[in-house]
Design a protein around this motif. Structure first.
Motif, mmCIF file in Angstrom:
data_model
loop_
_atom_site.group_PDB
_atom_site.id
_atom_site.type_symbol
_atom_site.label_atom_id
_atom_site.label_comp_id
_atom_site.label_asym_id
_atom_site.label_seq_id
_atom_site.Cartn_x
_atom_site.Cartn_y
_atom_site.Cartn_z
ATOM 1 N N ARG A 1 -31.681 34.163 18.398
ATOM 2 C CA ARG A 1 -30.376 34.363 18.619
ATOM 3 C C ARG A 1 -29.910 35.728 17.524
ATOM 4 N N ILE A 2 -30.427 35.537 16.412
ATOM 5 C CA ILE A 2 -30.223 36.474 15.248
ATOM 6 C C ILE A 2 -30.255 37.769 15.593
ATOM 7 N N GLN A 3 -31.846 37.837 16.065
ATOM 8 C CA GLN A 3 -32.309 39.171 16.621
ATOM 9 C C GLN A 3 -31.498 39.927 17.615
ATOM 10 N N ARG A 4 -31.093 38.932 18.769
ATOM 11 C CA ARG A 4 -30.258 39.396 19.847
ATOM 12 C C ARG A 4 -29.088 39.940 19.367
ATOM 13 N N THR A 5 -28.401 39.157 18.356
ATOM 14 C CA THR A 5 -26.927 39.647 17.705
ATOM 15 C C THR A 5 -27.340 41.083 17.121
#
Length: 528
Positions: A228-232
């Protein structure tokens, strides 16, 4: 024989069915705090689970007593590693990057297939395209981009942001007379400030708080949270590539080290997770110390101890990260009497090293502002944003104590609960009460047209003058063959040509790199 006699004989007595054999009772569970909680196969201590959660300090002390400055431990999944507990041993590792690689592809457990990308420890230890997982020239290229981009952060503007968001958070509960400071202040403030620094929309802050905490707790949610962090952050980099701004994402993209979009996203992830977790813990632990220890309560509020000194004391006693990756052995070696095999993982026990009896004989002794702790590690991989964390912590606590001067705990200090993982130990709640007060409705600070510091503007001016410097000849601020201007202009460092110039080298001419460094030193002096 009569019927009666037969009935009275033993053979004629009714026989009860055999009693059922009761199932074996389960083995008694070890009581809380028992060392058996922490033991894995072969009696090796687990650095995760109930054992370390009960009392991590006791686990470190027992490891030191049994094994010395370096001890074998098990990570999630019972993956073996070495925990370095000694202060001098950690300095040795951090000062010798050639002996201890940070590249997770050199980890023997990964090479032999015992660790997979979906394992809870994978996001922390496996290789990634950021400076913490690189060695040599590649590490220097990425680290210089991070250092110089963070230098462009305006510290005064940062403190204005902290003050603004701090007042807003306090306004939400100041009229109630009570609050839980961890969830309503310490966990929210750093990410609200960091979101603006990174270039994220403000509303992303709370979501990133949850995701980064799940990642560091090392549970089954760690991998999902990391995704989720990497997508954001990947989306942020794409937006800033098209529309740059005055933020860390844009500065990394524009840096002359030529970072790829993936490298920029991974460094934003690194800064966000490390800075948010460490600053949240530092705020909470400093407040706990001020509220629970009379010697600090009176000293800080009475002006006998400065808040920066109190922060440094907390960094000695409760570092934000109790353990962090230390690298992988480049070859077989001896360390503190133990044989370390090539590819073994080494973890830096920062909390244990800060309490090493060889450098701190009295546990909890006052350090009076001494900054020689290892809470931000040391050497080439020392935390580059530690001063930003200190600034957020100090300003955030000043704002809180200024608004709520009679702040006090609603529970006894020994009733505070802690959550512990392999990597960190932090409070679960910090309930307080105070005299209700009115809202202040702070004015939002200016948007970052002012976020470029004067040192950054000086650096930009130096870059603009670089072509002229290169045309004049090689800059020898750091010796022959290291002339930045000459290299970028395609020149060759050497003797100055022309009349009277044969065999004569140019004198130092204050090239662009030198001017950028001077600007940074000047800015730091002004901020002090």
């Amino acid at each position: 024989m009569s019927d009666t006699s037969r009935a009275d004989s033993p053979a004629a007595l009714p026989v009860d069915p055999p009693a059922a054999v009761p199932p074996p009772s389960p083995a008694p569970k070890p009581p809380p705090g028992c060392p058996a909680h922490a033991l894995g196969p072969g009696g090796v201590v687990r650095l995760y689970g109930p054992g370390v959660a009960e009392d991590s300090t006791a686990v470190y002390d027992r490891l030191r007593a049994d094994h010395g400055a370096v001890a074998p431990v098990l990570l999630e999944g019972d993956i073996p590693a070495w925990l370095v507990l000694g202060y001098q041993e950690i300095l040795h590792i951090t000062r010798n990057p050639r002996r201890f690689s940070r590249d997770g592809r050199n980890w023997r457990e990964w090479q032999e297939g015992r660790v997979q990308p979906h394992d809870p420890i994978a996001p922390v230890l496996l290789w990634g395209p950021d400076c913490t997982h690189q060695d040599g020239a590649q590490h220097q290229r990425l680290r210089s981009a991070v250092n110089e981009s963070l230098e462009r952060c305006d510290r005064r503007g940062l403190r204005r942001d902290v003050t603004y968001h701090g007042h807003r958070l306090i306004d939400a509960f100041c009229g109630t007379g009570q609050a839980e400071l961890l969830s309503r202040y310490a966990q929210q403030l750093p990410m609200l400030v960091l979101a603006r620094l990174l270039g994220l929309p403000e509303e992303e802050g709370p979501r990133m708080v949850t995701a980064s905490r799940q990642l560091l707790m090392g549970t089954e949610k760690a991998v999902v949270a990391d995704q989720r962090i990497q997508r954001t952050l990947g989306g942020l980099v794409a937006r800033k590539r098209a529309e740059p701004g005055h933020d860390l994402a844009s500065w990394l993209l524009a840096h002359d080290s030529g970072l790829t979009d993936e490298e920029v996203a991974h460094h934003l992830r690194l800064v966000m997770i490390a800075a948010n977790e460490s600053t949240t813990s530092l705020i909470a632990n400093t407040l706990r110390m001020v509220l629970t220890h009379p010697r600090f309560h009176g000293s800080v509020r009475g002006g006998q101890m400065t808040l920066p000194s109190a922060v440094e004391q907390v960094l000695w006693d409760e570092p934000p990260f109790a353990v962090c990756p230390g690298g992988f052995a480049a070859y077989d070696m001896e360390l503190a009497g133990h044989t370390i095999r090539r590819g073994d993982a080494l973890l830096l026990g920062l909390a244990a090293a800060n309490a090493d009896p060889t450098i701190r004989p009295q546990p909890g002794a006052l350090m009076h502002g001494n900054r020689s702790h290892l809470s931000f590690t040391y050497g080439p991989h020392e935390c580059p944003g530690q001063d930003i964390g200190r600034a957020i912590t100090g300003t955030g606590i000043e704002v809180l104590l200024g608004r709520l001067p009679d702040l006090r705990l609603t529970v006894e200090p020994d009733e505070l609960r802690w959550a512990t993982s392999t990597w960190s130990r932090h409070l679960e709640a910090l309930p307080v009460e105070f005299t209700p007060t009115e809202q202040v409705n702070p004015e939002r600070p200016p948007t970052p047209g002012a976020a470029l510091s004067r040192s950054a503007r000086a650096a930009d001016a130096a870059d603009a003058a670089e072509t002229a410097d290169a045309a004049e000849g090689p800059d020898e601020a750091h010796g022959a063959g290291r002339a930045t201007g000459a290299k970028r202009a395609g020149d060759v460092a050497g003797p100055v040509a022309g009349p009277g110039g044969a065999g004569r080298r140019r004198r130092h001419g204050a090239g662009p790199r030198w001017r950028r460094r001077l600007a940074r030193v000047t800015r730091r002096a002004r901020e002090r």
